[in-house]
Design an enzyme around this catalytic site. Structure first.
Site, PDB file in Angstrom:
ATOM      1  N   ASN A  55       0.618  -1.277  -0.143  1.00 14.51           N
ATOM      2  CA  ASN A  55      -0.336  -0.171   0.153  1.00 14.51           C
ATOM      3  C   ASN A  55       1.031   1.471  -0.211  1.00 14.51           C
ATOM      4  OD1 ASN A  55       0.533  -0.193   3.353  1.00 14.51           O
ATOM      5  ND2 ASN A  55      -1.129  -1.633   2.223  1.00 14.51           N
ATOM      6  N   THR A  63      -7.867  -1.216  -0.176  1.00 17.92           N
ATOM      7  CA  THR A  63      -7.201  -2.291  -0.291  1.00 17.92           C
ATOM      8  C   THR A  63      -8.277  -3.705  -1.165  1.00 17.92           C
ATOM      9  OG1 THR A  63      -7.699  -3.714   2.067  1.00 17.92           O
ATOM     10  CG2 THR A  63      -9.819  -2.624   0.969  1.00 17.92           C
ATOM     11  N   GLU A  72      -4.145  -1.204   5.767  1.00 18.01           N
ATOM     12  CA  GLU A  72      -3.444  -0.383   7.218  1.00 18.01           C
ATOM     13  C   GLU A  72      -2.840   0.657   7.419  1.00 18.01           C
ATOM     14  OE1 GLU A  72      -1.340  -3.129   7.960  1.00 18.01           O
ATOM     15  OE2 GLU A  72      -0.939  -4.979   7.264  1.00 18.01           O
ATOM     16  N   HIS A  97       4.558   1.269   1.580  1.00 18.37           N
ATOM     17  CA  HIS A  97       4.448  -0.508   2.272  1.00 18.37           C
ATOM     18  C   HIS A  97       4.853  -1.747   0.898  1.00 18.37           C
ATOM     19  CE1 HIS A  97       3.851  -4.435   4.464  1.00 18.37           C
ATOM     20  NE2 HIS A  97       2.638  -4.856   4.183  1.00 18.37           N
ATOM     21  N   HIS A 126       6.329  -5.479   0.194  1.00 15.99           N
ATOM     22  CA  HIS A 126       7.276  -7.011   0.253  1.00 15.99           C
ATOM     23  C   HIS A 126       8.245  -7.748  -0.047  1.00 15.99           C
ATOM     24  CE1 HIS A 126       2.528  -8.329   2.265  1.00 15.99           C
ATOM     25  NE2 HIS A 126       3.027  -6.974   2.864  1.00 15.99           N
TER      26      HIS A 126
END
Ligand code: 13P
Length: 266
Positions: free
Chosen positions: A30, A45, A78, A97, A99
């Site tokens: 996000n 989301t 988040e 953010h 991963h």
């Protein structure tokens, strides 16, 4: 002034970038941008951040409440993590953010990114600690990252991913990119028998260069407790040197006062 629509387009561009670079899978990750003290644009989301158009982007207030959202779009689950960053770091204008594979692998293995192995990473990032694990979308993550925010511009989230923030959307994205590049180098150097670390003196010289550049943000070169005491930074403060926060001191005083009053009333 850049229009709101233009910023929404930029968020979509960065979303595509993090998706195309494999920094997120499926609907992960996000992004948010602060547009005024009480207005923030954020990704919705549950959508792939690689295929967004400006209509997807939601607007929230400083508490994460929706100001505007099209159709069924809802702000990122988040958003409270993003809001905690803005609350604690008035200099921050954007939060990303993701991963990314290597950085997230270090976050899963519980290894902070603190080895000084190359000049650019030392200058741009300093060291990157790991915030304690929290369940995604709950207050556990904002609470876990909070203590690192005054000292670092990027944090790994244990068993989860990475968080980067800066004074513009592009700079926040670049932090994420630098972090992942550094994590990949560290991972590969470890496979080749282990990196040869820069010495404390070499690190200190790089810190000095960063100070001369006057780079924005928080970095061990400016906030390291050891440095402030005139010692050489260990470049390894995956939080070992974090001073106690005012909140924890005042909590302690409140607790002691409560106990003293209770014993006087007996
Ligand atoms: P959102 O789609 O709600 O932003 O969540 C994605 C994610 O990566 C959660 O950690």
């Amino acid at each position: 002034m850049v229009s709101e629509y233009e910023i929404k387009k930029q968020i979509c561009d960065i979303g595509k970038r993090i998706y195309d670079r494999g920094m997120v899978a499926a609907n992960d990750g996000n992004i948010s941008v602060k547009i005024s003290d009480n207005e923030f644009l954020c990704t919705p989301t549950g959508v792939s951040k690689g295929f967004m158009t400006p209509e997807y982007i939601c607007k929230v207030d400083a508490k994460g409440n929706v100001i505007q959202a099209n159709g069924n779009f809802k702000p990122s689950s988040e958003i409270k993590m993003h809001m905690r960053v803005y609350e604690q770091r008035p200099d921050v204008k954007s939060v990303v953010h993701a991963h990314p594979i290597y950085a997230t692998s270090f976050a899963i293995a519980g290894i902070p990114l603190t080895q000084p192995i190359m000049p650019e990473a030392v200058i741009a990032l300093g060291c990157v600690p790991i915030a304690e694990y929290g369940t995604p979308s709950t207050m556990e993550i904002p609470d876990a990252v909070e203590k690192y925010l005054p000292y670092f511009d990027a944090v790994l989230l244990a068993n989860h991913g990475a968080l980067a923030y800066s004074d513009s959307l592009l700079a926040a994205y670049h932090k994420m990119e630098s972090l992942e590049f550094y994590a990949e180098l560290l991972f590969k150097a470890r496979q080749l028998g282990g990196p040869k670390e820069l010495s404390n003196t070499q690190v200190e010289r790089l810190y000095e260069i960063r100070r001369q550049f006057g780079l924005s943000g928080k970095h061990p070169a400016d906030v390291c407790a050891r440095n402030k005491n005139g010692e050489t930074s260990c470049h390894n403060c995956g939080a070992c040197n974090l001073p106690k926060t005012e909140a924890s001191d005042s909590d302690l005083v409140a607790e002691i006062t409560k106990k003293v009053l209770a014993s006087l009333n007996k």
